[in-house]
Design a protein around this motif. Structure first.
Motif, PDB file in Angstrom:
ATOM      1  N   THR A 209       0.844  -1.200   0.000  1.00 23.83           N
ATOM      2  CA  THR A 209       0.000   0.000   0.000  1.00 23.83           C
ATOM      3  C   THR A 209       0.880   1.251   0.000  1.00 23.83           C
ATOM      4  O   THR A 209       0.402   2.349  -0.251  1.00 23.83           O
ATOM      5  CB  THR A 209      -0.907   0.062   1.246  1.00 23.83           C
ATOM      6  OG1 THR A 209      -0.090   0.166   2.419  1.00 23.83           O
ATOM      7  CG2 THR A 209      -1.785  -1.184   1.340  1.00 23.83           C
ATOM      8  N   LYS A 211       2.097   2.734   2.568  1.00 21.80           N
ATOM      9  CA  LYS A 211       1.622   3.649   3.613  1.00 21.80           C
ATOM     10  C   LYS A 211       2.436   3.579   4.899  1.00 21.80           C
ATOM     11  O   LYS A 211       2.143   4.287   5.859  1.00 21.80           O
ATOM     12  CB  LYS A 211       0.145   3.357   3.924  1.00 21.80           C
ATOM     13  CG  LYS A 211      -0.792   3.698   2.764  1.00 21.80           C
ATOM     14  CD  LYS A 211      -2.233   3.363   3.094  1.00 21.80           C
ATOM     15  CE  LYS A 211      -3.159   3.731   1.934  1.00 21.80           C
ATOM     16  NZ  LYS A 211      -4.567   3.359   2.219  1.00 21.80           N
ATOM     17  N   GLU A 262      -3.067   5.568 -10.069  1.00 22.69           N
ATOM     18  CA  GLU A 262      -3.615   6.201  -8.864  1.00 22.69           C
ATOM     19  C   GLU A 262      -2.782   5.941  -7.608  1.00 22.69           C
ATOM     20  O   GLU A 262      -2.296   6.861  -6.970  1.00 22.69           O
ATOM     21  CB  GLU A 262      -5.062   5.753  -8.620  1.00 22.69           C
ATOM     22  CG  GLU A 262      -5.832   6.619  -7.645  1.00 22.69           C
ATOM     23  CD  GLU A 262      -6.156   8.006  -8.203  1.00 22.69           C
ATOM     24  OE1 GLU A 262      -6.272   8.934  -7.398  1.00 22.69           O
ATOM     25  OE2 GLU A 262      -6.280   8.143  -9.440  1.00 22.69           O
ATOM     26  N   ASN A 263      -2.616   4.662  -7.230  1.00 17.46           N
ATOM     27  CA  ASN A 263      -1.811   4.377  -6.041  1.00 17.46           C
ATOM     28  C   ASN A 263      -1.226   2.966  -6.128  1.00 17.46           C
ATOM     29  O   ASN A 263      -1.573   2.181  -7.018  1.00 17.46           O
ATOM     30  CB  ASN A 263      -2.613   4.574  -4.747  1.00 17.46           C
ATOM     31  CG  ASN A 263      -3.827   3.666  -4.657  1.00 17.46           C
ATOM     32  OD1 ASN A 263      -3.752   2.475  -4.944  1.00 17.46           O
ATOM     33  ND2 ASN A 263      -4.965   4.230  -4.249  1.00 17.46           N
ATOM     34  N   ARG A 266      -3.676  -0.357  -5.725  1.00 17.37           N
ATOM     35  CA  ARG A 266      -4.403  -0.699  -6.951  1.00 17.37           C
ATOM     36  C   ARG A 266      -3.469  -1.330  -7.977  1.00 17.37           C
ATOM     37  O   ARG A 266      -3.821  -2.321  -8.635  1.00 17.37           O
ATOM     38  CB  ARG A 266      -5.056   0.548  -7.544  1.00 17.37           C
ATOM     39  CG  ARG A 266      -6.100   1.174  -6.660  1.00 17.37           C
ATOM     40  CD  ARG A 266      -6.746   2.376  -7.331  1.00 17.37           C
ATOM     41  NE  ARG A 266      -7.550   3.141  -6.378  1.00 17.37           N
ATOM     42  CZ  ARG A 266      -8.266   4.208  -6.692  1.00 17.37           C
ATOM     43  NH1 ARG A 266      -8.266   4.656  -7.942  1.00 17.37           N
ATOM     44  NH2 ARG A 266      -8.976   4.844  -5.769  1.00 17.37           N
ATOM     45  N   GLY A 289     -13.882   0.976   3.509  1.00 22.33           N
ATOM     46  CA  GLY A 289     -12.963   1.750   2.686  1.00 22.33           C
ATOM     47  C   GLY A 289     -11.912   0.876   2.027  1.00 22.33           C
ATOM     48  O   GLY A 289     -11.537   1.106   0.864  1.00 22.33           O
ATOM     49  N   GLN A 290     -11.439  -0.133   2.754  1.00 25.01           N
ATOM     50  CA  GLN A 290     -10.444  -1.039   2.182  1.00 25.01           C
ATOM     51  C   GLN A 290     -11.048  -1.916   1.090  1.00 25.01           C
ATOM     52  O   GLN A 290     -10.409  -2.187   0.070  1.00 25.01           O
ATOM     53  CB  GLN A 290      -9.826  -1.888   3.298  1.00 25.01           C
ATOM     54  CG  GLN A 290      -8.940  -1.073   4.229  1.00 25.01           C
ATOM     55  CD  GLN A 290      -8.514  -1.842   5.461  1.00 25.01           C
ATOM     56  OE1 GLN A 290      -9.137  -2.827   5.854  1.00 25.01           O
ATOM     57  NE2 GLN A 290      -7.448  -1.383   6.098  1.00 25.01           N
ATOM     58  N   GLU A 292     -13.563  -0.998  -0.847  1.00 28.99           N
ATOM     59  CA  GLU A 292     -13.765  -0.080  -1.968  1.00 28.99           C
ATOM     60  C   GLU A 292     -12.455   0.188  -2.697  1.00 28.99           C
ATOM     61  O   GLU A 292     -12.387   0.153  -3.927  1.00 28.99           O
ATOM     62  CB  GLU A 292     -14.356   1.231  -1.436  1.00 28.99           C
ATOM     63  CG  GLU A 292     -14.812   2.183  -2.513  1.00 28.99           C
ATOM     64  CD  GLU A 292     -15.585   3.356  -1.929  1.00 28.99           C
ATOM     65  OE1 GLU A 292     -16.171   4.097  -2.723  1.00 28.99           O
ATOM     66  OE2 GLU A 292     -15.592   3.520  -0.687  1.00 28.99           O
ATOM     67  N   GLU A 293     -11.385   0.423  -1.940  1.00 31.48           N
ATOM     68  CA  GLU A 293     -10.091   0.719  -2.535  1.00 31.48           C
ATOM     69  C   GLU A 293      -9.567  -0.471  -3.343  1.00 31.48           C
ATOM     70  O   GLU A 293      -9.093  -0.315  -4.473  1.00 31.48           O
ATOM     71  CB  GLU A 293      -9.082   1.103  -1.441  1.00 31.48           C
ATOM     72  CG  GLU A 293      -7.684   1.390  -1.939  1.00 31.48           C
ATOM     73  CD  GLU A 293      -7.646   2.492  -2.973  1.00 31.48           C
ATOM     74  OE1 GLU A 293      -6.902   2.336  -3.973  1.00 31.48           O
ATOM     75  OE2 GLU A 293      -8.347   3.517  -2.823  1.00 31.48           O
ATOM     76  N   ASN A 294      -9.659  -1.668  -2.765  1.00 31.75           N
ATOM     77  CA  ASN A 294      -9.160  -2.846  -3.474  1.00 31.75           C
ATOM     78  C   ASN A 294      -9.936  -3.122  -4.756  1.00 31.75           C
ATOM     79  O   ASN A 294      -9.363  -3.543  -5.765  1.00 31.75           O
ATOM     80  CB  ASN A 294      -9.204  -4.072  -2.558  1.00 31.75           C
ATOM     81  CG  ASN A 294      -8.159  -4.007  -1.461  1.00 31.75           C
ATOM     82  OD1 ASN A 294      -7.091  -3.425  -1.639  1.00 31.75           O
ATOM     83  ND2 ASN A 294      -8.451  -4.609  -0.319  1.00 31.75           N
ATOM     84  N   GLN A 296     -11.089  -1.013  -6.734  1.00 36.11           N
ATOM     85  CA  GLN A 296     -10.691  -0.064  -7.776  1.00 36.11           C
ATOM     86  C   GLN A 296      -9.634  -0.646  -8.711  1.00 36.11           C
ATOM     87  O   GLN A 296      -9.437  -0.157  -9.827  1.00 36.11           O
ATOM     88  CB  GLN A 296     -10.176   1.237  -7.149  1.00 36.11           C
ATOM     89  CG  GLN A 296     -11.252   2.099  -6.521  1.00 36.11           C
ATOM     90  CD  GLN A 296     -12.314   2.521  -7.511  1.00 36.11           C
ATOM     91  OE1 GLN A 296     -12.029   2.890  -8.642  1.00 36.11           O
ATOM     92  NE2 GLN A 296     -13.569   2.446  -7.086  1.00 36.11           N
ATOM     93  N   THR A 300      -8.098  -0.330 -13.020  1.00 37.38           N
ATOM     94  CA  THR A 300      -6.733   0.173 -13.108  1.00 37.38           C
ATOM     95  C   THR A 300      -6.058  -0.380 -14.363  1.00 37.38           C
ATOM     96  O   THR A 300      -6.208  -1.567 -14.670  1.00 37.38           O
ATOM     97  CB  THR A 300      -5.946  -0.250 -11.838  1.00 37.38           C
ATOM     98  OG1 THR A 300      -6.576   0.361 -10.703  1.00 37.38           O
ATOM     99  CG2 THR A 300      -4.496   0.183 -11.911  1.00 37.38           C
TER     100      THR A 300
END
Length: 327
Positions: A209, A211, A262-263, A266, A289-290, A292-294, A296, A300
């Motif tokens: 990630t 992060k 994006e990140n 993804r 949120g995790q 939803e993010e995955n 995405q 990609t």
């Protein structure tokens, strides 16, 4: 959502599915209500496959899945795993009385009469070489308690042993940008045999990630704190076998993959989906949120051949020398 056939079975599963270790336990604090909201959100967006195990929170993740999928059992497929609630080196753990007891307890927690995929949970190589457990699973399949069975493995060698059994329908493997070894032989052989590939740790326990800082501190009950060096179980299950600080350093060298994607999370999942032999990736999650993010990663851009070659060279030259443990 896009779906892929699980090997030569009748199951078509979402190419991004989810693992439930994190909502069961050993990943720091978790919230059951948030877990249930997250599962519902995933299902609403077309996710139809979840991976669990009887030891995730001592069965708690299975109970959460029962609540989240009630009334949708025919459409939402569940894979569970067994053997690590007992002595994984004791042959009795893999004999009919014990395996059926594990399975019955799992079915009770899932509130189902049959599990779609039942997996041996990272057993020792000698158990797979002996092969008796596969006969037990054949009998349980004949009884109608399991639809298909597979094996979650730690090493390529173990995966190749499993492929010698014609009724093994799936392999679950650690595979990500930091852990590319299965590409060399295992994926090729699995495809030849019509065996599905389920990829766990797609984000290398969160490293991919991008992060984390070098001084990040994990909670005391998070395996990323107490198993970094394989103190409790196979070191490969934590940060894909890399030491945390080395993993953070290597992640910084990968920042180029985020361009146009994006990140890094993804991009990392997209890399896995770009491998045609893969059936699905199963990232973990603790909140909506995790999820939803995955998801995405579905939208990609794929990697070019040149980029894939660059990532392979990075793995061989920069990552492989630092991976600890058999894999």
């Amino acid at each position: 959502m896009k779906y892929r056939q699980l090997g030569n079975t009748d199951l078509r599963v979402s190419e991004i599915s989810f693992g439930t270790w994190a909502i069961g336990g050993a990943w720091g604090k978790s919230d059951d209500q948030e877990a249930l909201r997250s599962l519902g959100y995933a299902i609403d967006r077309g996710v139809n496959f979840f991976d669990t195990a009887d030891v995730y929170g001592d069965g708690h993740s299975e109970e959460l899945l029962a609540k989240a999928t009630k009334g949708q059992e025919a459409n939402i497929h569940i894979a569970s795993k067994f053997c690590r609630a007992g002595d994984i080196h004791d042959p009795k753990t893999y004999e009919m009385p014990q395996v059926e007891a594990y399975l019955d307890n799992t079915l009770k927690r899932l509130q189902r009469e049959r599990v779609d995929l039942y997996q041996i949970h990272c057993p020792p190589k000698e158990i797979l070489e002996d092969g008796s457990v596969f006969g037990v699973l054949d009998q349980l399949q004949d009884k109608g308690k399991i639809r298909h069975y597979g094996v979650s493995v730690e090493t390529v060698e173990e995966g190749l042993i499993c492929l010698q059994n014609p009724n093994v329908k799936s392999l679950q493997v650690i595979f990500n940008i930091f852990r590319q070894k299965p590409l060399e032989e295992l994926f090729v052989e699995a495809k030849k045999k019509g065996v599905g590939i389920i990829t766990r740790l797609p984000l290398a326990s969160g490293l991919l990630t991008n992060k984390f800082s070098l001084d990040h501190q994990f909670e005391e009950d998070d395996h990323r704190r107490f198993n970094e060096n394989g103190e409790q179980f196979n070191v490969g299950e934590t940060f894909a076998g890399l030491g945390f600080k080395k993993g953070v350093e290597l992640t910084k060298e990968l920042e180029w993959i985020t361009e146009g994607r994006e990140n890094m999370a993804r991009a990392a999942i997209r890399y896995i989906l770009d491998q045609e032999e893969v059936t699905c990736a199963i990232p973990g999650f603790k909140n909506q949120g995790q999820i939803e993010e995955n998801l995405q990663a579905l939208h990609t851009p794929s990697f070019t051949k040149s980029e894939l070659n660059q990532l392979h060279d990075f793995y061989v030259n920069e990552v492989h020398p630092h991976i600890r443990g058999a894999y």
